[in-house]
Scaffold this motif. Sequence first.
Motif, PDB file in Angstrom:
ATOM      1  N   SER A 145      14.804 -15.110   4.273  1.00 27.57           N
ATOM      2  CA  SER A 145      15.939 -15.887   4.759  1.00 27.57           C
ATOM      3  C   SER A 145      15.482 -17.225   5.321  1.00 27.57           C
ATOM      4  O   SER A 145      16.045 -18.284   4.992  1.00 27.57           O
ATOM      5  CB  SER A 145      16.691 -15.090   5.832  1.00 27.57           C
ATOM      6  N   THR A 146      14.461 -17.193   6.140  1.00 28.99           N
ATOM      7  CA  THR A 146      13.924 -18.430   6.708  1.00 28.99           C
ATOM      8  C   THR A 146      13.408 -19.360   5.615  1.00 28.99           C
ATOM      9  O   THR A 146      13.657 -20.577   5.646  1.00 28.99           O
ATOM     10  CB  THR A 146      12.787 -18.103   7.697  1.00 28.99           C
ATOM     11  N   LYS A 147      12.717 -18.779   4.649  1.00 31.66           N
ATOM     12  CA  LYS A 147      12.156 -19.580   3.551  1.00 31.66           C
ATOM     13  C   LYS A 147      13.256 -20.272   2.758  1.00 31.66           C
ATOM     14  O   LYS A 147      13.144 -21.469   2.443  1.00 31.66           O
ATOM     15  CB  LYS A 147      11.324 -18.689   2.625  1.00 31.66           C
ATOM     16  N   PHE A 148      14.345 -19.560   2.468  1.00 31.58           N
ATOM     17  CA  PHE A 148      15.411 -20.146   1.651  1.00 31.58           C
ATOM     18  C   PHE A 148      16.241 -21.155   2.435  1.00 31.58           C
ATOM     19  O   PHE A 148      16.744 -22.119   1.857  1.00 31.58           O
ATOM     20  CB  PHE A 148      16.288 -19.050   1.044  1.00 31.58           C
TER      21      PHE A 148
ATOM     22  N   ALA B 164      16.073  -7.215  -3.091  1.00 29.99           N
ATOM     23  CA  ALA B 164      14.861  -7.798  -3.668  1.00 29.99           C
ATOM     24  C   ALA B 164      14.867  -7.661  -5.187  1.00 29.99           C
ATOM     25  O   ALA B 164      14.443  -8.576  -5.910  1.00 29.99           O
ATOM     26  CB  ALA B 164      13.616  -7.133  -3.082  1.00 29.99           C
ATOM     27  N   LEU B 165      15.361  -6.543  -5.686  1.00 28.86           N
ATOM     28  CA  LEU B 165      15.476  -6.354  -7.137  1.00 28.86           C
ATOM     29  C   LEU B 165      16.471  -7.333  -7.739  1.00 28.86           C
ATOM     30  O   LEU B 165      16.245  -7.871  -8.826  1.00 28.86           O
ATOM     31  CB  LEU B 165      15.915  -4.919  -7.452  1.00 28.86           C
TER      32      LEU B 165
ATOM     33  N   VAL C 236      22.502 -14.269   2.515  1.00 31.69           N
ATOM     34  CA  VAL C 236      22.516 -12.881   2.053  1.00 31.69           C
ATOM     35  C   VAL C 236      21.289 -12.136   2.578  1.00 31.69           C
ATOM     36  O   VAL C 236      21.379 -10.987   3.030  1.00 31.69           O
ATOM     37  CB  VAL C 236      22.570 -12.826   0.515  1.00 31.69           C
ATOM     38  N   TYR C 237      20.128 -12.785   2.530  1.00 30.10           N
ATOM     39  CA  TYR C 237      18.914 -12.178   3.079  1.00 30.10           C
ATOM     40  C   TYR C 237      19.069 -11.918   4.582  1.00 30.10           C
ATOM     41  O   TYR C 237      18.625 -10.883   5.102  1.00 30.10           O
ATOM     42  CB  TYR C 237      17.707 -13.079   2.835  1.00 30.10           C
ATOM     43  N   ARG C 238      19.679 -12.855   5.299  1.00 35.84           N
ATOM     44  CA  ARG C 238      19.866 -12.697   6.744  1.00 35.84           C
ATOM     45  C   ARG C 238      20.725 -11.468   7.045  1.00 35.84           C
ATOM     46  O   ARG C 238      20.382 -10.651   7.913  1.00 35.84           O
ATOM     47  CB  ARG C 238      20.515 -13.952   7.324  1.00 35.84           C
TER      48      ARG C 238
ATOM     49  N   ASN D 199      16.561   0.728  11.070  1.00 32.87           N
ATOM     50  CA  ASN D 199      15.161   0.866  11.490  1.00 32.87           C
ATOM     51  C   ASN D 199      14.197   0.839  10.304  1.00 32.87           C
ATOM     52  O   ASN D 199      13.142   1.483  10.321  1.00 32.87           O
ATOM     53  CB  ASN D 199      14.961   2.159  12.296  1.00 32.87           C
ATOM     54  N   ASN D 200      14.570   0.101   9.272  1.00 27.49           N
ATOM     55  CA  ASN D 200      13.700  -0.064   8.108  1.00 27.49           C
ATOM     56  C   ASN D 200      12.949  -1.387   8.279  1.00 27.49           C
ATOM     57  O   ASN D 200      13.370  -2.427   7.765  1.00 27.49           O
ATOM     58  CB  ASN D 200      14.525  -0.060   6.821  1.00 27.49           C
ATOM     59  N   LYS D 201      11.883  -1.339   9.036  1.00 30.45           N
ATOM     60  CA  LYS D 201      11.178  -2.555   9.424  1.00 30.45           C
ATOM     61  C   LYS D 201      10.525  -3.263   8.239  1.00 30.45           C
ATOM     62  O   LYS D 201      10.438  -4.501   8.222  1.00 30.45           O
ATOM     63  CB  LYS D 201      10.124  -2.227  10.490  1.00 30.45           C
ATOM     64  N   GLU D 202      10.040  -2.506   7.258  1.00 31.16           N
ATOM     65  CA  GLU D 202       9.386  -3.133   6.109  1.00 31.16           C
ATOM     66  C   GLU D 202      10.346  -4.059   5.370  1.00 31.16           C
ATOM     67  O   GLU D 202      10.023  -5.214   5.083  1.00 31.16           O
ATOM     68  CB  GLU D 202       8.848  -2.065   5.152  1.00 31.16           C
ATOM     69  N   TYR D 203      11.536  -3.546   5.087  1.00 34.70           N
ATOM     70  CA  TYR D 203      12.544  -4.364   4.406  1.00 34.70           C
ATOM     71  C   TYR D 203      13.047  -5.478   5.319  1.00 34.70           C
ATOM     72  O   TYR D 203      13.202  -6.628   4.889  1.00 34.70           O
ATOM     73  CB  TYR D 203      13.724  -3.495   3.962  1.00 34.70           C
ATOM     74  N   ALA D 204      13.318  -5.141   6.570  1.00 32.94           N
ATOM     75  CA  ALA D 204      13.862  -6.129   7.496  1.00 32.94           C
ATOM     76  C   ALA D 204      12.916  -7.309   7.670  1.00 32.94           C
ATOM     77  O   ALA D 204      13.348  -8.471   7.615  1.00 32.94           O
ATOM     78  CB  ALA D 204      14.139  -5.479   8.853  1.00 32.94           C
ATOM     79  N   ASN D 205      11.642  -7.033   7.855  1.00 29.17           N
ATOM     80  CA  ASN D 205      10.675  -8.113   8.055  1.00 29.17           C
ATOM     81  C   ASN D 205      10.579  -9.016   6.831  1.00 29.17           C
ATOM     82  O   ASN D 205      10.506 -10.242   6.954  1.00 29.17           O
ATOM     83  CB  ASN D 205       9.295  -7.540   8.382  1.00 29.17           C
ATOM     84  N   PHE D 206      10.583  -8.406   5.638  1.00 30.95           N
ATOM     85  CA  PHE D 206      10.521  -9.209   4.407  1.00 30.95           C
ATOM     86  C   PHE D 206      11.781 -10.057   4.258  1.00 30.95           C
ATOM     87  O   PHE D 206      11.714 -11.250   3.920  1.00 30.95           O
ATOM     88  CB  PHE D 206      10.347  -8.299   3.192  1.00 30.95           C
TER      89      PHE D 206
END
Length: 251
Positions: free
Chosen positions: A123-126, A165-166, A99-101, A111-118
Amino acid sequence: MSSIALHLFVEGKWHFKTPNRVLSHNKFQDVGEKTLEKSLILYTPFSKKLFMNPTSQKIIKEALSTTFIKGMAQGKFPLSNYRNFLEQDAAYFYHVADVYRLAAVKMDDHNNKEYANFYWRQSTKFYHLHENFIREKALSGEGQEGTALQAYKEFLSNVGPEQLALAMLPCSMLYPELARVEVQNPAGNVYEEDFFKENRRDDESSTEKFVNEIKDISEQRALLIFWRGLKHELNLLREVGDQPALPIQQL
């Protein structure tokens, strides 16, 4: 002083508009209780506001009273049920990673880099968490999913990417709270090490820190998402303890 103000006072989580003008000790003592409490609530991190909301606390209290948590604290919860919970947890981690991916791809497209990067980091962490969890817990990775987990996964899949995230915040904040319950005979309780100790923490998670910086959603709208996530977490805990799920709308 209310329990909220006292809790924040004990933790020492003070936030001032002007950090270079902190009140002196004597002046601080003169601040009225009402003003003090108002200031504490005003500068409480956003994630903490959602967590301390009365409705949130009601759902959390229900989670603390489940057969799953009480049974583990007493050392009497069936191991077969617990293994079922772990298998479903592994499936949950994999779904969250996916889902994160997907959300990260959408945020990149906008082009929302802040959200995309997080979201890429999460995704990688999970994905890694899923792999490590299966290996460390000696799971099959093919456990049968209950209806509560299926409903939870559907909720996470359908929430808007800006609110993901919420939607994940309940998972991040609930388990450390559950892990604070008093464990009977911790030295001889198999769940002390495997569940309670593993989930205890006092620091803010990356999800909490990210949510604290969200500026484009009202508290009431955020609460609706947070409550729904909490309710799905509650029903997952109830189901693995052989308790019937509660209707989401009635919680």
